[in-house]
Design a protein around this motif. Structure first.
Motif, PDB file in Angstrom:
ATOM      1  N   ALA A 193       0.835  -1.208   0.000  1.00  0.00           N
ATOM      2  CA  ALA A 193       0.000   0.000   0.000  1.00  0.00           C
ATOM      3  C   ALA A 193       0.866   1.254   0.000  1.00  0.00           C
ATOM      4  O   ALA A 193       0.557   2.238  -0.687  1.00  0.00           O
ATOM      5  N   ALA A 194       1.968   1.237   0.736  1.00  0.00           N
ATOM      6  CA  ALA A 194       2.858   2.402   0.797  1.00  0.00           C
ATOM      7  C   ALA A 194       3.539   2.652  -0.539  1.00  0.00           C
ATOM      8  O   ALA A 194       3.684   3.809  -0.969  1.00  0.00           O
ATOM      9  N   ILE A 195       3.965   1.589  -1.217  1.00  0.00           N
ATOM     10  CA  ILE A 195       4.638   1.729  -2.514  1.00  0.00           C
ATOM     11  C   ILE A 195       3.671   2.269  -3.563  1.00  0.00           C
ATOM     12  O   ILE A 195       4.008   3.179  -4.333  1.00  0.00           O
ATOM     13  N   VAL A 196       2.464   1.736  -3.600  1.00  0.00           N
ATOM     14  CA  VAL A 196       1.479   2.191  -4.585  1.00  0.00           C
ATOM     15  C   VAL A 196       1.077   3.636  -4.320  1.00  0.00           C
ATOM     16  O   VAL A 196       0.864   4.416  -5.249  1.00  0.00           O
ATOM     17  N   ALA A 197       0.991   4.023  -3.049  1.00  0.00           N
ATOM     18  CA  ALA A 197       0.599   5.393  -2.696  1.00  0.00           C
ATOM     19  C   ALA A 197       1.587   6.421  -3.234  1.00  0.00           C
ATOM     20  O   ALA A 197       1.229   7.577  -3.482  1.00  0.00           O
ATOM     21  N   LYS A 198       2.842   6.007  -3.468  1.00  0.00           N
ATOM     22  CA  LYS A 198       3.875   6.923  -3.940  1.00  0.00           C
ATOM     23  C   LYS A 198       4.026   6.923  -5.462  1.00  0.00           C
ATOM     24  O   LYS A 198       4.817   7.707  -5.994  1.00  0.00           O
ATOM     25  N   ASP A 199       3.306   6.050  -6.147  1.00  0.00           N
ATOM     26  CA  ASP A 199       3.518   5.874  -7.587  1.00  0.00           C
ATOM     27  C   ASP A 199       2.206   6.066  -8.350  1.00  0.00           C
ATOM     28  O   ASP A 199       1.348   5.183  -8.380  1.00  0.00           O
ATOM     29  N   LYS A 200       2.063   7.209  -8.992  1.00  0.00           N
ATOM     30  CA  LYS A 200       0.832   7.537  -9.714  1.00  0.00           C
ATOM     31  C   LYS A 200       0.575   6.569 -10.865  1.00  0.00           C
ATOM     32  O   LYS A 200      -0.580   6.212 -11.150  1.00  0.00           O
ATOM     33  N   LYS A 201       1.633   6.126 -11.539  1.00  0.00           N
ATOM     34  CA  LYS A 201       1.447   5.214 -12.674  1.00  0.00           C
ATOM     35  C   LYS A 201       0.957   3.855 -12.191  1.00  0.00           C
ATOM     36  O   LYS A 201       0.114   3.227 -12.844  1.00  0.00           O
ATOM     37  N   LEU A 202       1.471   3.376 -11.070  1.00  0.00           N
ATOM     38  CA  LEU A 202       0.986   2.113 -10.520  1.00  0.00           C
ATOM     39  C   LEU A 202      -0.482   2.216 -10.130  1.00  0.00           C
ATOM     40  O   LEU A 202      -1.248   1.258 -10.286  1.00  0.00           O
ATOM     41  N   GLN A 203      -0.886   3.352  -9.621  1.00  0.00           N
ATOM     42  CA  GLN A 203      -2.272   3.535  -9.189  1.00  0.00           C
ATOM     43  C   GLN A 203      -3.259   3.359 -10.333  1.00  0.00           C
ATOM     44  O   GLN A 203      -4.416   3.004 -10.116  1.00  0.00           O
ATOM     45  N   ASN A 204      -2.791   3.578 -11.558  1.00  0.00           N
ATOM     46  CA  ASN A 204      -3.662   3.436 -12.730  1.00  0.00           C
ATOM     47  C   ASN A 204      -3.616   2.041 -13.343  1.00  0.00           C
ATOM     48  O   ASN A 204      -4.207   1.802 -14.390  1.00  0.00           O
ATOM     49  N   CYS A 205      -2.908   1.122 -12.682  1.00  0.00           N
ATOM     50  CA  CYS A 205      -2.855  -0.258 -13.152  1.00  0.00           C
ATOM     51  C   CYS A 205      -3.955  -1.100 -12.513  1.00  0.00           C
ATOM     52  O   CYS A 205      -4.491  -0.743 -11.452  1.00  0.00           O
ATOM     53  N   GLU A 206      -4.290  -2.211 -13.150  1.00  0.00           N
ATOM     54  CA  GLU A 206      -5.272  -3.130 -12.584  1.00  0.00           C
ATOM     55  C   GLU A 206      -4.798  -3.580 -11.204  1.00  0.00           C
ATOM     56  O   GLU A 206      -3.670  -4.085 -11.068  1.00  0.00           O
ATOM     57  N   PRO A 207      -5.617  -3.382 -10.168  1.00  0.00           N
ATOM     58  CA  PRO A 207      -5.179  -3.708  -8.810  1.00  0.00           C
ATOM     59  C   PRO A 207      -4.634  -5.121  -8.643  1.00  0.00           C
ATOM     60  O   PRO A 207      -3.596  -5.321  -8.008  1.00  0.00           O
ATOM     61  N   MET A 208      -5.292  -6.124  -9.251  1.00  0.00           N
ATOM     62  CA  MET A 208      -4.829  -7.502  -9.052  1.00  0.00           C
ATOM     63  C   MET A 208      -3.495  -7.755  -9.752  1.00  0.00           C
ATOM     64  O   MET A 208      -2.710  -8.594  -9.307  1.00  0.00           O
ATOM     65  N   SER A 209      -3.203  -7.025 -10.828  1.00  0.00           N
ATOM     66  CA  SER A 209      -1.905  -7.208 -11.470  1.00  0.00           C
ATOM     67  C   SER A 209      -0.792  -6.696 -10.556  1.00  0.00           C
ATOM     68  O   SER A 209       0.304  -7.269 -10.516  1.00  0.00           O
TER      69      SER A 209
END
Length: 241
Positions: free
Chosen positions: A43-59
């Motif tokens: 959760a902490a890594i995704v919170a810092k990465d805008k591009k990851l946030q736009n990826c399919e959550p399960m991927s």
């Protein structure tokens, strides 16, 4: 007047998937007592990465699970494994430090190293055997990088070295990674780390270990792939080299 609905942000959508009952049960079965630390770190890594946030959550979750199943941290600061956005999906990518760590764990290797080679550091190349002799030059930090090498020595004796020029590595990257020319490609962000990984991966992939049931073989197989929920790699950016 109809009440306007507030759009759910991509980050909130990810956190909802990460914490829903289905995902929680899935992670409980896989990770047991490691689940809490896994979810908080992810959760902490995704919170810092805008591009990851736009990826399919399960991927995203499956890429992180793949790294964890190999005993590799997916914290990008450690260089063992990465969760890399590719379009709207996240892919698992092993780093050169992760490859070295997994190779050493097999017990077959005594030492593993990879490094850049600067102008003037190739001292001799045998025409028949192809063996190259290297030696450090003074003030090497100010010399141009002309290539990269990987070297392994085996517990039972013997060693192997692979050397590739910068031009050879670049050609290989363009052939096997469609995202090479992207502005946010890992090749553009950190060529050095990607080059080290490439030459080490190709050297390790030449051995029979790449065909055996090891975490090293798994890392090579799953590298740069989207991992589906059946734990199968889908090569969205490249074909296995």
């Amino acid at each position: 007047m109809a009440e306007e609905k507030t759009a759910i942000s991509p980050l909130k959508q990810f956190n909802m998937v990460l914490t829903n009952q289905k995902t929680t049960s899935f992670l409980d079965d896989l990770l047991k007592d490691r689940k809490t630390l896994f979810t908080s770190n992810l959760a902490a890594i995704v919170a810092k990465d805008k591009k990851l946030q736009n990826c399919e959550p399960m991927s995203i979750i499956m890429a992180a699970v793949t790294a964890t199943s190999m005993g590799l941290s997916f914290d990008p600061n450690l260089g063992r494994a990465y969760i890399i956005p590719y379009g709207n999906v996240a892919t698992f990518q092993v780093g050169w430090k992760g490859l070295r760590e997994l190779a050493l764990k097999t017990g077959y290797y005594d030492a593993i190293n990879t490094r850049d080679v600067r102008e003037g550091e190739i001292k001799n190349e045998d025409y028949l055997t192809g063996r190259i002799d290297f030696a450090f030059v003074d003030d090497r930090e100010n010399k141009k990088v002309i290539g990269y090498l990987a070297h392994v020595s085996y517990v039972g004796g013997g060693s192997e070295t692979k050397y590739m020029t910068v031009e050879q590595i670049t050609a290989h990257a363009k052939q096997y990674s469609k995202s090479y020319n992207g502005t946010d490609s890992r090749w553009k962000i950190d060529f050095d780390k990607m080059a080290r990984k490439t030459v080490l991966k190709l050297l390790l992939n030449q051995s029979i270990l790449s065909e055996s049931d090891t975490q090293l073989a798994k890392a090579i197989k799953f590298d740069q792939s989207k991992v589906n929920e059946n734990f199968e790699p889908e090569y969205v950016d490249n074909q296995p080299d």
